[in-house]
Each structure stands twice: as structure tokens, then as C-alpha cells.
Design a protein around this motif. Sequence first.
Motif, PDB file in Angstrom:
ATOM      1  N   GLN A 133       0.839  -1.184   0.000  1.00 49.12           N
ATOM      2  CA  GLN A 133       0.000   0.000   0.000  1.00 49.12           C
ATOM      3  C   GLN A 133       0.885   1.248   0.000  1.00 49.12           C
ATOM      4  O   GLN A 133       1.851   1.340   0.756  1.00 49.12           O
ATOM      5  CB  GLN A 133      -0.892  -0.011   1.243  1.00 49.12           C
ATOM      6  N   MET A 148      -3.611   2.112 -10.991  1.00 46.11           N
ATOM      7  CA  MET A 148      -4.133   2.178  -9.633  1.00 46.11           C
ATOM      8  C   MET A 148      -5.189   1.082  -9.548  1.00 46.11           C
ATOM      9  O   MET A 148      -6.089   1.015 -10.391  1.00 46.11           O
ATOM     10  CB  MET A 148      -4.764   3.527  -9.310  1.00 46.11           C
ATOM     11  N   VAL A 149      -5.062   0.187  -8.571  1.00 48.59           N
ATOM     12  CA  VAL A 149      -6.046  -0.869  -8.362  1.00 48.59           C
ATOM     13  C   VAL A 149      -7.286  -0.194  -7.788  1.00 48.59           C
ATOM     14  O   VAL A 149      -7.232   0.425  -6.730  1.00 48.59           O
ATOM     15  CB  VAL A 149      -5.509  -1.961  -7.419  1.00 48.59           C
ATOM     16  N   ASP A 150      -8.418  -0.291  -8.512  1.00 45.20           N
ATOM     17  CA  ASP A 150      -9.623   0.450  -8.129  1.00 45.20           C
ATOM     18  C   ASP A 150     -10.834  -0.475  -8.101  1.00 45.20           C
ATOM     19  O   ASP A 150     -11.451  -0.731  -9.131  1.00 45.20           O
ATOM     20  CB  ASP A 150      -9.852   1.607  -9.088  1.00 45.20           C
ATOM     21  N   THR A 151     -11.164  -0.966  -6.902  1.00 49.34           N
ATOM     22  CA  THR A 151     -12.321  -1.855  -6.761  1.00 49.34           C
ATOM     23  C   THR A 151     -13.638  -1.113  -6.949  1.00 49.34           C
ATOM     24  O   THR A 151     -14.679  -1.735  -7.058  1.00 49.34           O
ATOM     25  CB  THR A 151     -12.312  -2.566  -5.388  1.00 49.34           C
ATOM     26  N   GLY A 152     -13.595   0.203  -7.024  1.00 54.02           N
ATOM     27  CA  GLY A 152     -14.794   0.999  -7.279  1.00 54.02           C
ATOM     28  C   GLY A 152     -15.021   1.277  -8.750  1.00 54.02           C
ATOM     29  O   GLY A 152     -16.056   1.829  -9.123  1.00 54.02           O
ATOM     30  N   ALA A 153     -14.075   0.890  -9.596  1.00 57.80           N
ATOM     31  CA  ALA A 153     -14.203   1.088 -11.040  1.00 57.80           C
ATOM     32  C   ALA A 153     -14.771  -0.185 -11.666  1.00 57.80           C
ATOM     33  O   ALA A 153     -14.232  -1.276 -11.460  1.00 57.80           O
ATOM     34  CB  ALA A 153     -12.847   1.419 -11.664  1.00 57.80           C
ATOM     35  N   GLY A 210      -9.786  -2.018 -13.072  1.00 57.56           N
ATOM     36  CA  GLY A 210     -11.146  -2.124 -12.551  1.00 57.56           C
ATOM     37  C   GLY A 210     -11.631  -3.550 -12.334  1.00 57.56           C
ATOM     38  O   GLY A 210     -10.927  -4.534 -12.585  1.00 57.56           O
ATOM     39  N   THR A 223     -19.843   7.928 -12.541  1.00 60.89           N
ATOM     40  CA  THR A 223     -18.614   8.005 -11.768  1.00 60.89           C
ATOM     41  C   THR A 223     -18.898   8.688 -10.429  1.00 60.89           C
ATOM     42  O   THR A 223     -20.001   9.187 -10.206  1.00 60.89           O
ATOM     43  CB  THR A 223     -17.530   8.811 -12.517  1.00 60.89           C
ATOM     44  N   HIS A 278      -3.374   4.062  -1.549  1.00 62.22           N
ATOM     45  CA  HIS A 278      -3.740   3.358  -2.776  1.00 62.22           C
ATOM     46  C   HIS A 278      -2.757   2.227  -3.071  1.00 62.22           C
ATOM     47  O   HIS A 278      -1.623   2.226  -2.604  1.00 62.22           O
ATOM     48  CB  HIS A 278      -3.764   4.328  -3.965  1.00 62.22           C
ATOM     49  N   LEU A 286      -6.810   2.995 -14.384  1.00 64.31           N
ATOM     50  CA  LEU A 286      -7.429   2.251 -13.295  1.00 64.31           C
ATOM     51  C   LEU A 286      -7.581   0.788 -13.682  1.00 64.31           C
ATOM     52  O   LEU A 286      -8.061   0.481 -14.779  1.00 64.31           O
ATOM     53  CB  LEU A 286      -8.818   2.826 -12.982  1.00 64.31           C
ATOM     54  N   THR A 339     -10.007   1.478 -16.889  1.00 62.68           N
ATOM     55  CA  THR A 339     -10.254   2.804 -17.444  1.00 62.68           C
ATOM     56  C   THR A 339      -8.923   3.466 -17.736  1.00 62.68           C
ATOM     57  O   THR A 339      -8.041   3.519 -16.880  1.00 62.68           O
ATOM     58  CB  THR A 339     -11.074   3.663 -16.449  1.00 62.68           C
TER      59      THR A 339
END
Length: 137
Positions: free
Chosen positions: A26, A46-51, A115, A76, A31, A113, A55
Motif C-alpha cells: 500500500q 491504480m487498483v480500483d475496486t470501485g471502477a 477495474g 462516476t 492506494h 485504473l 479505465t
Amino acid sequence: SSWTSAGESAVDEDGNSSKAPLVIGQGNNGHYMVKGSVNDQDLIFMVDTGASYVTLPQWIGNSAGTQCLGKVTMNTGNGSAKMCGTIIKKLRFGTFVLKDVEAVIAPNLKEPLLGMNVLKRFRVEQDSGEMRISKKN
């Protein structure tokens, strides 16, 4: 959207199904960042579990040779945004390589990202400042 899946597949860089987990520390900003590439264009995701989808910023999409296959509207954190749907022929993160990955290209995004359309294919665990990503059994 007006575009469809091209049938994603996931293997390691040698073409084998890798069982060794990818361990990501981390960052100071909270992030998780991982080295990778899109169509052999090096970048840091960037590892983005919200995407919902991988992207890409417009400039990375252009330099990696991706094509807009159709306009899409995505919801978004900042509201609705118009983006382009695309298929990434070769996506690498850590030791994992995926082919024909759905993605979107966002004109005002600053960093790529990684995703959930990719992450859901793996086992993802986070504990004590480390994220482990490994192949599902």
C-alpha cells in the motif's frame, strides 16, 4: 453500451496459468499501484475496486493504439461522464497477462485504473498494508 465482450483470457507472461500471488504494498496515499502495460505500452495502474472497468486516460489510450468502438456514458463518483468503449488486445499487470479486455477511455482521467472487470477474475485479499492478487482455483 453498444460494445460487447471479446472473450477475455488470463495467463501469466509465459502463457501458463500462474498460481503465485502478486503482492502489492500500500502506498503512502493509501492506494495500491501496480506496474503493467496496455498493448506493450508501460504504465502504472491504480487498483480500483470501485471502477467497473479498466479505465484509461485518453493520452494512454492513444499511445497504446486503442480504438474507440463506441461512445458510452458511465456513472462516476463525479457524476455521469461520456467515454469511449474499447478492447485492449493485451493487458499486463504484475505477472498476469490478459487478452481482449473490455475497457473505457476517459478524456479527463489522470491515471489508469485496474477495474473490477479484471479483478473479479482473481482472488483479491487486502490485509496489513498488502494486497495479494492470485488466480482463482
